[in-house]
Write an enzyme that holds these catalytic residues in place. Structure first.
Site, PDB file in Angstrom:
ATOM      1  CE  LYS A  50      -3.687  -2.558   2.258  1.00 41.65           C
ATOM      2  NZ  LYS A  50      -4.326  -3.024   3.480  1.00 41.65           N
ATOM      3  CD  GLN A  94      -3.416  -4.758   6.504  1.00 39.73           C
ATOM      4  OE1 GLN A  94      -3.558  -3.692   5.921  1.00 39.73           O
ATOM      5  NE2 GLN A  94      -3.747  -5.903   5.960  1.00 39.73           N
ATOM      6  CG  ASP A 117      -9.801  -0.538   5.448  1.00 45.81           C
ATOM      7  OD1 ASP A 117      -9.437  -0.954   4.344  1.00 45.81           O
ATOM      8  OD2 ASP A 117      -9.367  -0.978   6.531  1.00 45.81           O
TER       9      ASP A 117
END
Ligand code: GUN
Length: 284
Positions: A50, A94, A117
Site C-alpha cells: 500500500k 490493518q 477502508d
C-alpha cells in the site's frame, strides 16, 4: 473452453493512472496513514505494498507501527491523533489485529470521513442503503473486475461465499445494487455446491484453499477469487481450484494478480475521494 483471465494488475494500473490528474488538482497531496499492530508477515507485506503504490501516486503516506502487545488505549490514542490531524485524509488499521484488541471498537473510532477502508459502520450502512459513502475496498475492486469481464450482471444469479464485514457482506450489497439475485453463503450453508452450480457470478471469500472445485462452476460463469491462502510449500492458492475452474468459467481472476491489486487501487481512490471532500469542504 478456457476462461478469460481478469488481469487485476493491469486494471489497477489503469485506475491508479486515472487518479493522478485528480491528485494533481488538489492544493496539497492527499494523506494516508496506515496503522500496523504487531508483526504478522502477511500484514507486513500488504501494508508495504500500500505504501509503495501511495508513494508512486504522490499520496503522502505514513505508516505507524505499534508493537504486538500495544494496549487498546494506545491504539485508540493513535487513531484520535490521526482523526485530528488535518494533513491526514485517509486512515487504515490493518486487520487482523492481535487477539487482545477489539477490532470493532478500534474501527468504530475512525472518523467515517477518513475511513479509507470503507469499513466503519456509517459507511457500511450507507453502502447497504445504496447511498454515497466510502466503499469497502476489496468488494469495490471485485465489482470493477466483474464489469471488466464484460458480462451483463443485471438479472443474473450471484453467489458470495463468506460473510465477513470486510468482503462478503458489502459484496452481497454491491451485487444486489447491480441487480443480481444474490445468495450469501457461509459455514452453515447446506449444499454449497448446488448453489455454486446454478450461479452466473461466483465471488469466493472464505480463506480455504481450493474449496470451490471446477466441476461446481456453471459453464461461462464469472469467477472472482478473493482468497489468498499460503500453502505449506510457501505457494499461494485462492479459494477456487484455479486450474479446474478456468476450463469451465467464462472469466476468472488469478491469485495472485487478480483481486489484490484492485483492493489497493480502491484504497487509493478512497483516499483521494476523502481528500477531495475534505479540501472542498475546507475551502468553503
Ligand atoms: N486485512 C485484509 N484485508 C484488509 C482490508 O481490506 N482492510 C484492512 N484494514 N485490513 C485487511
Amino acid at each position: 473452453m478456457t476462461a478469460r483471465s481478469l488481469n487485476g494488475r493491469a486494471l489497477a494500473r489503469q485506475r491508479n493512472q486515472a487518479l493522478k490528474s485528480r491528485i494533481a488538482a488538489l492544493p496539497r497531496p492527499p494523506g494516508l496513514a496506515v496503522v500496523l499492530v504487531g508483526e504478522d508477515p502477511a500484514s507486513q507485506i500488504y501494508v508495504r505494498r500500500k505504501g509503495v503504490v501511495a508513494g508512486r501516486l504522490g499520496i503522502a503516506h505514513q505508516q505507524i507501527d505499534l508493537p504486538a502487545d500495544a494496549t487498546q488505549e494506545a491504539l485508540l490514542a493513535v487513531i484520535d491523533r490521526l482523526n485530528d490531524d488535518t494533513s491526514v485524509d485517509g486512515i487504515l488499521v490493518q486487520l487482523p489485529l492481535p487477539r487482545h484488541l477489539d477490532a470493532t471498537v478500534v474501527m468504530d473510532r475512525i472518523d467515517p470521513a477518513k475511513d479509507a477502508d470503507g469499513l466503519h459502520p456509517t459507511n457500511t450502512g450507507l453502502l447497504v442503503q445504496g447511498r454515497a459513502g466510502l466503499i469497502a475496498c476489496t468488494p469495490h475492486g471485485c465489482m470493477h473486475l466483474l464489469r471488466e469481464s464484460g458480462e451483463e450482471l443485471s438479472g443474473r444469479d450471484a453467489v458470495v461465499i463468506g460473510r465477513s464485514n470486510i468482503v462478503g457482506r458489502p459484496m452481497a450489497a454491491l451485487l444486489e445494487q447491480a441487480n443480481c439475485t444474490v445468495t450469501l453463503c457461509h459455514s452453515r450453508t447446506r449444499d454449497l455446491e448446488s448453489i455454486v452450480r446454478r450461479s452466473d457470478v461466483v465471488v469466493a471469500a472464505v480463506g480455504r484453499p481450493n474449496l470451490i472445485r471446477g466441476e461446481w462452476i456453471k459453464p461461462g460463469a464469472v469467477v472472482i477469487d478473493v482468497g489468498m491462502n499460503r500453502l505449506e510449500d510457501g505457494s499461494l492458492a485462492g479459494d477456487v481450484f484455479f486450474d479446474e475452474a478456468r476450463e469451465v468459467a467464462g472469466a476468472i481472476t488469478p491469485v495472485p494478480g487478480g483481486v489484490g491489486p484492485m483492493t489497493i487501487a480502491m484504497l487509493m481512490e478512497n483516499t483521494v475521494r476523502a481528500a477531495e471532500a475534505r479540501l472542498g469542504r475546507d475551502a468553503m
